[in-house]
Write an enzyme that holds these catalytic residues in place. Structure first.
Site, mmCIF file in Angstrom:
data_model
loop_
_atom_site.group_PDB
_atom_site.id
_atom_site.type_symbol
_atom_site.label_atom_id
_atom_site.label_comp_id
_atom_site.label_asym_id
_atom_site.label_seq_id
_atom_site.Cartn_x
_atom_site.Cartn_y
_atom_site.Cartn_z
ATOM 1 N N ASP A 112 0.906 -1.193 0.036
ATOM 2 C CA ASP A 112 -0.033 0.042 -0.232
ATOM 3 C C ASP A 112 1.093 0.703 0.271
ATOM 4 O O ASP A 112 2.106 1.000 -0.452
ATOM 5 C CB ASP A 112 -0.799 0.225 1.198
ATOM 6 C CG ASP A 112 -0.486 0.626 2.286
ATOM 7 O OD1 ASP A 112 0.827 -0.100 2.449
ATOM 8 O OD2 ASP A 112 -1.084 0.571 3.437
ATOM 9 N N GLY A 144 -1.449 -5.867 8.495
ATOM 10 C CA GLY A 144 -2.199 -5.386 7.601
ATOM 11 C C GLY A 144 -2.777 -6.196 6.240
ATOM 12 O O GLY A 144 -3.665 -7.143 5.360
ATOM 13 N N HIS A 192 10.263 -24.001 9.155
ATOM 14 C CA HIS A 192 9.106 -25.467 9.167
ATOM 15 C C HIS A 192 8.068 -24.302 9.190
ATOM 16 O O HIS A 192 7.039 -25.602 9.162
ATOM 17 C CB HIS A 192 9.562 -24.280 10.946
ATOM 18 C CG HIS A 192 11.241 -24.726 12.007
ATOM 19 N ND1 HIS A 192 10.532 -24.941 13.483
ATOM 20 C CD2 HIS A 192 11.884 -24.936 11.666
ATOM 21 C CE1 HIS A 192 12.174 -25.006 13.598
ATOM 22 N NE2 HIS A 192 12.627 -25.404 12.592
ATOM 23 N N CYS A 196 3.337 -3.174 4.233
ATOM 24 C CA CYS A 196 2.692 -1.737 4.345
ATOM 25 C C CYS A 196 3.240 -1.539 5.008
ATOM 26 O O CYS A 196 5.216 -1.095 5.511
ATOM 27 C CB CYS A 196 1.488 -2.321 4.224
ATOM 28 S SG CYS A 196 1.466 -3.019 6.624
ATOM 29 N N GLY A 197 2.471 0.116 6.312
ATOM 30 C CA GLY A 197 3.706 -0.041 7.175
ATOM 31 C C GLY A 197 3.695 -0.942 8.084
ATOM 32 O O GLY A 197 5.051 -0.563 8.369
ATOM 33 N N THR A 198 3.028 -1.345 8.619
ATOM 34 C CA THR A 198 3.360 -1.975 9.745
ATOM 35 C C THR A 198 3.819 -3.366 9.194
ATOM 36 O O THR A 198 4.702 -4.124 9.852
ATOM 37 C CB THR A 198 2.403 -2.162 10.756
ATOM 38 O OG1 THR A 198 1.579 -2.770 9.906
ATOM 39 C CG2 THR A 198 2.280 -0.997 10.805
ATOM 40 N N GLY A 199 3.058 -3.689 8.368
ATOM 41 C CA GLY A 199 2.977 -5.395 7.344
ATOM 42 C C GLY A 199 2.036 -6.260 8.322
ATOM 43 O O GLY A 199 1.992 -7.255 7.514
ATOM 44 N N HIS A 238 7.713 -30.942 10.523
ATOM 45 C CA HIS A 238 6.787 -30.030 10.291
ATOM 46 C C HIS A 238 5.748 -30.226 8.624
ATOM 47 O O HIS A 238 4.396 -29.425 9.304
ATOM 48 C CB HIS A 238 7.455 -28.869 10.118
ATOM 49 C CG HIS A 238 8.737 -28.909 10.176
ATOM 50 N ND1 HIS A 238 8.912 -28.348 11.898
ATOM 51 C CD2 HIS A 238 9.848 -28.945 10.271
ATOM 52 C CE1 HIS A 238 9.926 -28.316 12.438
ATOM 53 N NE2 HIS A 238 10.446 -28.494 11.728
HETATM 54 C C1 RB5 Z 1 -2.122 2.800 6.892
HETATM 55 O O1 RB5 Z 1 -1.247 4.086 7.572
HETATM 56 C C2 RB5 Z 1 -1.509 1.778 7.993
HETATM 57 O O2 RB5 Z 1 -2.652 1.592 8.326
HETATM 58 C C3 RB5 Z 1 -0.890 0.271 6.338
HETATM 59 O O3 RB5 Z 1 -0.004 0.699 5.620
HETATM 60 C C4 RB5 Z 1 -0.680 -0.817 7.974
HETATM 61 O O4 RB5 Z 1 0.756 -0.215 8.535
HETATM 62 C C5 RB5 Z 1 -1.770 -1.639 8.035
HETATM 63 O O5 RB5 Z 1 -1.963 -2.733 8.933
#
Ligand code: RB5
Length: 146
Positions: A8, A70, A98, A65-68, A133
């Site tokens: 994203d 989502g 694994h 994504c920002g955090t990975g 596994h």
């Molecule tokens: C976008 O702002 C952020 O929510 C998305 O990149 C992600 O981190 C969601 O899990």
């Protein structure tokens, strides 16, 4: 080997870095978007990469994504996908060995580019160990039928 990639807006820059690394190593990379930093919804793009892996159009997938978080949740909703959210090299190796993961997720706001490239390489170049596994993975995947 064909690698599906997606992101994203929050993962756009790191996706480009990872794509460049894979192309330099000779991988064929299919980019399912997004293609700029305009705000968008990560499920729209992560799901396309996951479906390409599930259908065997691509061998593996890498999503950012920002955090990975989502993108990893999204990919794991697609039947046949085992997507690991990884931010360290040990886990990158372990999840191939694994869990036989077919997708890797990372967060651009969590890891620096240097570490992200190391994680990517550890994941790409580690093999599944099989053996004990197999049954654990079967038990996981059987949940998709419930
Ligand atoms: C976008 O702002 C952020 O929510 C998305 O990149 C992600 O981190 C969601 O899990």
């Amino acid at each position: 080997m064909k690698i599906a990639v997606a992101c994203d807006h929050g993962g756009y820059r790191l996706k480009n870095v990872l794509m460049k690394e894979m192309v330099n190593q000779g991988y064929e990379v299919i980019d399912f978007g997004t293609y700029n930093e305009e705000s968008c919804d990560y499920p729209d793009f992560a799901s396309k990469a996951a479906k390409a892996v599930a259908s065997k159009e691509c061998d593996k997938g890498v999503v950012v994504c920002g955090t990975g978080i989502g993108v990893s949740i999204t990919c794991n909703k697609v039947k046949g996908i085992r997507c690991a959210l990884v931010h360290d090299v040990f886990s990158a190796k372990a999840t191939r060995a694994h869990n036989d993961t077919n997708m890797l997720a990372m967060g651009q706001r969590v890891v620096g580019e240097g570490l992200a490239i190391e994680i990517l390489n550890a994941w790409l170049h580690s093999d599944y160990e099989g053996g004990r596994h197999d049954l654990r993975i079967k038990k996981m995947m059987d949940l998709e039928e419930e």
